[in-house]
Every structure is written in structure tokens, then in C-alpha cells.
Write an enzyme that holds these catalytic residues in place. Structure first.
Site, PDB file in Angstrom:
ATOM      1  N   SER A 210      -1.651   6.907  -2.453  1.00  0.00           N
ATOM      2  CA  SER A 210      -3.309   6.883  -2.643  1.00  0.00           C
ATOM      3  C   SER A 210      -4.014   7.371  -1.428  1.00  0.00           C
ATOM      4  CB  SER A 210      -2.979   5.152  -2.389  1.00  0.00           C
ATOM      5  OG  SER A 210      -1.886   4.927  -0.977  1.00  0.00           O
TER       6      SER A 210
ATOM      7  N   HIS B  75      -2.491   3.942  -8.817  1.00  0.00           N
ATOM      8  CA  HIS B  75      -3.786   5.324  -8.928  1.00  0.00           C
ATOM      9  C   HIS B  75      -3.664   6.404 -10.291  1.00  0.00           C
ATOM     10  CE1 HIS B  75      -6.019   4.098  -5.242  1.00  0.00           C
ATOM     11  NE2 HIS B  75      -4.327   3.472  -5.423  1.00  0.00           N
TER      12      HIS B  75
ATOM     13  N   LYS C 100      -7.859  -0.776 -10.645  1.00  0.00           N
ATOM     14  CA  LYS C 100      -8.822   0.842 -10.078  1.00  0.00           C
ATOM     15  C   LYS C 100      -9.014   1.470 -11.452  1.00  0.00           C
ATOM     16  CE  LYS C 100      -6.155   0.533  -6.329  1.00  0.00           C
ATOM     17  NZ  LYS C 100      -4.818   0.178  -5.776  1.00  0.00           N
TER      18      LYS C 100
HETATM   19  C1  LIG Z   1      -4.062  -0.966  -4.563  1.00  0.00           C
HETATM   20  C2  LIG Z   1      -2.254  -0.668  -4.710  1.00  0.00           C
HETATM   21  C3  LIG Z   1      -1.997  -1.343  -4.669  1.00  0.00           C
HETATM   22  C4  LIG Z   1      -2.327  -2.998  -4.589  1.00  0.00           C
HETATM   23  O1  LIG Z   1      -2.563  -3.553  -5.971  1.00  0.00           O
HETATM   24  P1  LIG Z   1      -4.276  -4.621  -5.737  1.00  0.00           P
HETATM   25  O2  LIG Z   1      -3.789  -4.780  -7.527  1.00  0.00           O
HETATM   26  O3  LIG Z   1      -4.838  -4.103  -5.447  1.00  0.00           O
HETATM   27  O4  LIG Z   1      -3.002  -5.474  -5.346  1.00  0.00           O
HETATM   28  C5  LIG Z   1      -0.257  -1.212  -4.933  1.00  0.00           C
HETATM   29  N1  LIG Z   1      -0.013  -0.012  -5.039  1.00  0.00           N
HETATM   30  C6  LIG Z   1      -0.487   1.201  -4.677  1.00  0.00           C
HETATM   31  C7  LIG Z   1       0.409   2.080  -4.675  1.00  0.00           C
HETATM   32  C8  LIG Z   1      -2.095   0.568  -4.405  1.00  0.00           C
HETATM   33  O5  LIG Z   1      -3.133   1.759  -4.854  1.00  0.00           O
END
Ligand SMILES: *Cc1c(COP(=O)(O)O)cnc(C)c1O
Length: 400
Positions: free
Chosen positions: A188, A216, A248
């Protein structure tokens, strides 16, 4: 007024002294504006640090699906999935997600954070061993701590180091314990991709679990948006547990775990972050179903964000903007110093661009960065203008 049991002010002052204070900005308007524009603090900024990679979060079809489902089912689910909160939209979305990622079954969660807690705590416990990439997302680390299993972290994306650790474990009395390997698929904060093929081979050889968090990658990578595994031409079953997020690229909210029927059933039976929490609203599930349809119907969105990524990199190269080794829509510009990164972020905002300064502990010490993310909602001209602004900000003396 009662005095605080412990003075908070010095703690806050210390955070500020390290230039690590986090600031929230309030988005005041979005849907009425063009593309990736948002109104923030009374100004219009082009958002270059969100995760809405395909520009789906404001899509009229998602909004309509959400509203229609709310009219039919109400807003709140009213209970957890295992009591009375599991609805038809949840059920259909789980089936569609499982089909999309090529697994037998998927299980919905309110957030990716909770999905990671669920997977790790359900599959590993006291006496077991967890092996995590050093740059794994915070939620994987928190899950590891909560599980009470022994945690070791291998050097970032280093499959050989991981294989070495696994070989070591095999020679110890704990060889019969559960081992679980966990990694981000697409990292990320760096935009690089984990060596999942090699990790999967090692996991299979040592009969270890492998969890890939594709928050992602899902929707962005792979010929049809199925994520990191598709990007690497891997059989979906080579990774026993896949985590995907819906907030996302899919533009909504929530997450899911996917795997074979039994693993998912075990997580459902055991995971406290699944059992003891209210089911996410059905209207959200309906909106996500719409997003999944658009994702499959409109591959141009994925092609577009990758095309903009190439455009950004070519322009940055020309303007001497330092780039990281990433060919994905996550394009970090690592400056190192937290204060310099904040200053650059502020200057970009003055030029009309919202690019967050990412500082420790989100990233390792001395690797503070501007995390630029591209979206299919951006225009060519916006990307060009961002690079020009970046070049100006970074060329100017960093300190007065
Ligand atoms: C955003 C993210 C999460 C968490 O997801 P949410 O739905 O926002 O709680 C977990 N792992 C990674 C790699 C992320 O980028």
C-alpha cells in the site's frame, strides 16, 4: 473539573515535535464536482491520494443501487450476520465475489482491518508461528499480536529469506505447529507487488497457510481486475486465504475473505471480529454488487488508471521527480524527512493538489513520503499539472 489521570499534553507535544501530528481535513463536496475534484476547507483540490482507483465511489449506478436497497431493506442490518443481520444482498454479494476471485466461498466483513483480524486469529493461536513481510499492513501486524502466536517478520518481498526461516522452523520441536505466512499483494505504501508465486511454493512445501491481503490489487491488477494473483498468472487456489477490500477500487466499503468452503466455514465459526459485530448495511452490499458489475463490464477503467500511471512516471522522469520502483497506481515519492514531506504536501495543496504526507509509523523511519495515487477519474491534464507542481515544490529550497 477532575484532573486527568495522566498528562496528555506532553504526549501530544512529543508527536508534534517529531512532525508526526496527523491532521484531518473535511471533504465538503464531491459528487457535484468534476472527476477527482473535492471541496476541502472551502477550496477545490484534485485528490491525488485516495484509493478510488477506478473512480467508482461516486458512480450514479452505485448511488442508485444503494438508495434502492435502502428503500427495500432499510439502512441498518440490526444484528450480526449470525443472528438476524445476514441479508439477501450480503448472500448474493458473497457468491459473486467468490466467483470473481475464483474461490469456493467468500465471507463479508465490515472492514479489511477486521477481515485480517479474523483470518489470522481463526487460523493461528498461541504456540503457532506467523511469518509476515516486514512492510505488511498494520492490520496484519495487529492481527498477529492479537492471535498470541509467535511473530517473525521477513525482509520486504524477500522470498528466499522466508524460505530460510521456514527451513529453520522445520528443524525445531515446534515443527508440527501451524505456520501462517501473510503479506500484502500490492504494497500500500510502496506500490510494488509481493513475490506471491515463490511464497506460495514455500508455503505448500512446508504445509503453511498463506494469506494474501490484496486490498490494493483487487480491481486494479490482472487482465480482468482479479488482482495480484491474476497479475502473476497464479492459480487462485495457490493462496489458501485471500483478503480483498471493497473500499478501494470497488468504491464502496467493507471487505471479504475468500478460500475453500471449509476454511471459510472455520473462520465464520471462530473469528470474533466476524461474530461479535453488526453486519454492514445491505445497501452497501447492493452498491458493491453494482461496482463489481461495472468493473467487469468496463475494463477501460483499469486500462485508464494504468495508462495514467505510465504518463505520470514518464513526466516525473522528465522533471527529475524521484520515483520508486512501482508500475502500479501507487507512486510514492520518498523524501525521507517527515518535516520536508509535510512542507511539500502543503505546497502541493497551495497549487490545488491533495497529496498526503505519509510519515512514520505508517512507513519506516526516515522514509516519509508523498504517496501519489492515480485514479481513472483523473484527466491527462491533471496528471501533467501535478508533475509540474511536484517539480516546483521539490526544486524549491526545502527549508527557509
Ligand atoms: C486499506 C487496507 C486494509 C484495511 O482495509 P479497510 O477496509 O480500510 O479496513 C488492509 N490491508 C491493506 C493492505 C490496506 O491497504
Amino acid at each position: 473539573m477532575k484532573p486527568h489521570p495522566r498528562a496528555v499534553e506532553p504526549l501530544l507535544a512529543e508527536i508534534a515535535r517529531q512532525s508526526l501530528t496527523r491532521l484531518r481535513r473535511t471533504v465538503e463536496e464531491a459528487c457535484e464536482l468534476e472527476g477527482a475534484e473535492v471541496a476541502v476547507d472551502g477550496r477545490r483540490l484534485i485528490n491525488f491520494c485516495g484509493n478510488d482507483y477506478l473512480g467508482l465511489s461516486r458512480h450514479p449506478e452505485l448511488i442508485a443501487a444503494l438508495c434502492q436497497a435502502a428503500a427495500r431493506y432499510g439502512v441498518g442490518s440490526g444484528a450480526s450476520h449470525l443472528v438476524t443481520g445476514h441479508g439477501r444482498e450480503h448472500e448474493l454479494l458473497e457468491e459473486e465475489l467468490a466467483r470473481f476471485v475464483g474461490r469456493e466461498r467468500a465471507l463479508l466483513f465490515s472492514t479489511g482491518y477486521m477481515a485480517n483480524l479474523a483470518a489470522i486469529t481463526a487460523l493461528a493461536g498461541r504456540g503457532d508461528l506467523l511469518l509476515l513481510d516486514r512492510l505488511s499492513h498494520a492490520s496484519l501486524i495487529d492481527a498477529a499480536l492479537l492471535s498470541r502466536a509467535r511473530l517473525r517478520r521477513y525482509p520486504h518481498a524477500d522470498a528466499a529469506a522466508l524460505a530460510h526461516m521456514l527451513a529453520e522452523v522445520r528443524c525445531t520441536p515446534a515443527a508440527d505447529r501451524v505456520t501462517l505466512i501473510a503479506t500484502d499483494g500490492l504494497f500500500s505504501m510502496d506500490g510494488d507487488v509481493a513475490p506471491v508465486a515463490e511464497l506460495a511454493r514455500s508455503a505448500a512445501r512446508h504445509r503453511a497457510w498463506l494469506l494474501v491481503d490484496d486490498a490494493h490489487g483487487l480491481g486494479v491488477l490482472g487482465a480482468s481486475g482479479r488482482g495480484t494473483l491474476e497479475h502473476l498468472s497464479l492459480d487462485p487456489t495457490s493462496v489458501p486465504v485471500l483478503m480483498g477490500t471493497l473500499g478501494k477500487a470497488l468504491g464502496t466499503f467493507g471487505a471479504f475473505l475468500a478460500g475453500d468452503r471449509d476454511v471459510i466455514e472455520l473462520i465464520l465459526q471462530r473469528a470474533r471480529s466476524y461474530i461479535y459485530t453488526t453486519a454492514a448495511p445491505q445497501p452497501l452490499a447492493a452498491a458493491t454488487r453494482a461496482a463489481l458489475r461495472i468493473l467487469q463490464r468496463e475494463p477501460w477503467r483499469r486500462e485508464r488508471v494504468l495508462e495514467l500511471t505510465r504518463r505520470f512516471r514518464a513526466a516525473a522522469l522528465e522533471h527529475d521527480v524521484p520515483l520508486a520502483a512501482s508500475s502500479t497506481p501507487i507512486q510514492p515519492i520518498v523524501l525521507g524527512d517527515a518535516e520536508a514531506t509535510l512542507t511539500a504536501s502543503r505546497r502541493l495543496a497551495e497549487s490545488g493538489f491533495w497529496v498526503a504526507a505519509i510519515r512514520p509509523p505508517t512507513v519506516p523511519r526516515n522514509t516519509a513520503r508523498l504517496r501519489v495515487t492515480l485514479s481513472a477519474a483523473h484527466t491527462d491534464a491533471q496528471v501533467d499539472a501535478l508533475v509540474a507542481a511536484l517539480a516546483r515544490c521539490l526544486a524549491a529550497p526545502r527549508r527557509a
